[in-house]
Design a protein around this motif. Sequence first.
Motif, PDB file in Angstrom:
ATOM      1  N   UNK A   2       0.526  -1.488   0.100  1.00 30.19           N
ATOM      2  CA  UNK A   2      -0.286  -0.034  -0.282  1.00 30.19           C
ATOM      3  C   UNK A   2       0.889   1.509  -0.217  1.00 30.19           C
ATOM      4  N   UNK A   3       2.029   1.175   0.367  1.00 35.88           N
ATOM      5  CA  UNK A   3       2.770   2.200   0.539  1.00 35.88           C
ATOM      6  C   UNK A   3       3.969   2.821  -0.941  1.00 35.88           C
ATOM      7  N   UNK A   4       3.675   1.514  -1.513  1.00 32.87           N
ATOM      8  CA  UNK A   4       4.389   1.505  -2.800  1.00 32.87           C
ATOM      9  C   UNK A   4       3.427   2.112  -3.863  1.00 32.87           C
ATOM     10  N   UNK A   5       2.460   1.548  -3.389  1.00 28.46           N
ATOM     11  CA  UNK A   5       1.302   2.035  -4.315  1.00 28.46           C
ATOM     12  C   UNK A   5       0.849   3.959  -4.494  1.00 28.46           C
ATOM     13  N   UNK A   6       0.970   4.230  -2.898  1.00 27.83           N
ATOM     14  CA  UNK A   6       0.495   5.928  -2.015  1.00 27.83           C
ATOM     15  C   UNK A   6       2.033   6.411  -3.427  1.00 27.83           C
ATOM     16  N   UNK A   7       2.931   6.070  -3.027  1.00 30.98           N
ATOM     17  CA  UNK A   7       4.245   6.261  -3.802  1.00 30.98           C
ATOM     18  C   UNK A   7       3.536   6.689  -5.493  1.00 30.98           C
ATOM     19  N   UNK A   8       3.470   5.682  -5.695  1.00 31.14           N
ATOM     20  CA  UNK A   8       3.739   6.021  -6.772  1.00 31.14           C
ATOM     21  C   UNK A   8       2.435   6.774  -8.046  1.00 31.14           C
ATOM     22  N   UNK A   9       1.244   6.918  -6.817  1.00 31.12           N
ATOM     23  CA  UNK A   9      -0.038   7.860  -7.048  1.00 31.12           C
ATOM     24  C   UNK A   9       0.318   8.605  -6.736  1.00 31.12           C
ATOM     25  N   UNK A  10       0.997   9.331  -5.466  1.00 33.60           N
ATOM     26  CA  UNK A  10       1.512  10.569  -5.792  1.00 33.60           C
ATOM     27  C   UNK A  10       2.259  11.452  -6.581  1.00 33.60           C
ATOM     28  N   UNK A  11       3.212  10.600  -6.409  1.00 36.31           N
ATOM     29  CA  UNK A  11       4.028  11.277  -7.743  1.00 36.31           C
ATOM     30  C   UNK A  11       3.658  10.946  -9.156  1.00 36.31           C
ATOM     31  N   UNK A  12       3.070  10.299 -10.082  1.00 38.19           N
ATOM     32  CA  UNK A  12       1.551  11.114 -10.497  1.00 38.19           C
ATOM     33  C   UNK A  12       1.222  11.619 -10.605  1.00 38.19           C
ATOM     34  N   UNK A  13       0.523  12.179  -9.409  1.00 34.45           N
ATOM     35  CA  UNK A  13      -0.491  13.704  -9.526  1.00 34.45           C
ATOM     36  C   UNK A  13       0.744  14.453  -9.039  1.00 34.45           C
ATOM     37  N   UNK A  14       2.261  14.155  -8.821  1.00 36.98           N
ATOM     38  CA  UNK A  14       3.643  15.606  -9.048  1.00 36.98           C
ATOM     39  C   UNK A  14       3.732  16.160 -10.007  1.00 36.98           C
TER      40      UNK A  14
END
Length: 128
Positions: free
Chosen positions: A41-53
């Motif tokens: 979940x942390x890795x997924x959240x990092x990936x999603x946040x990177x996309x949003x940034x």
Amino acid sequence: MQCYKYKIGYLRGKVLEHDGKLQEVLDMYTESLSYLPTHYKLSKSIGRTQRLLGNHSQSIKIFEDLIKGVPLSGERNLELAKSYYADKNRNKALEYLEIVLNVWENADATFKPAIEAREKWVEWNQSN
């Protein structure tokens, strides 16, 4: 207490995410992942946040790595498709989205991720 630091960081990140503080979210998730590097979940959240940034290449790399473990994961393929689409690579996005649609072909009509995938398929096929 050390064993719960990743959970606390994940939850703090979710609060910051709700507040729209994306760089702080990324920092929190990244620090939390250092305590438990295999936390999905942390890795997924990092990936999603990177996309949003707007850090699409980092997002793509994260989701490509996550897919290696479960290549037919609808959720992971959907996130990768969204990252490719955000990176203006519509063809790759559609390639991964097609996997998602095949995986969730018989999903319940109320399954929100499958609904989102079907909507994206229509939207992305209409865009140039």
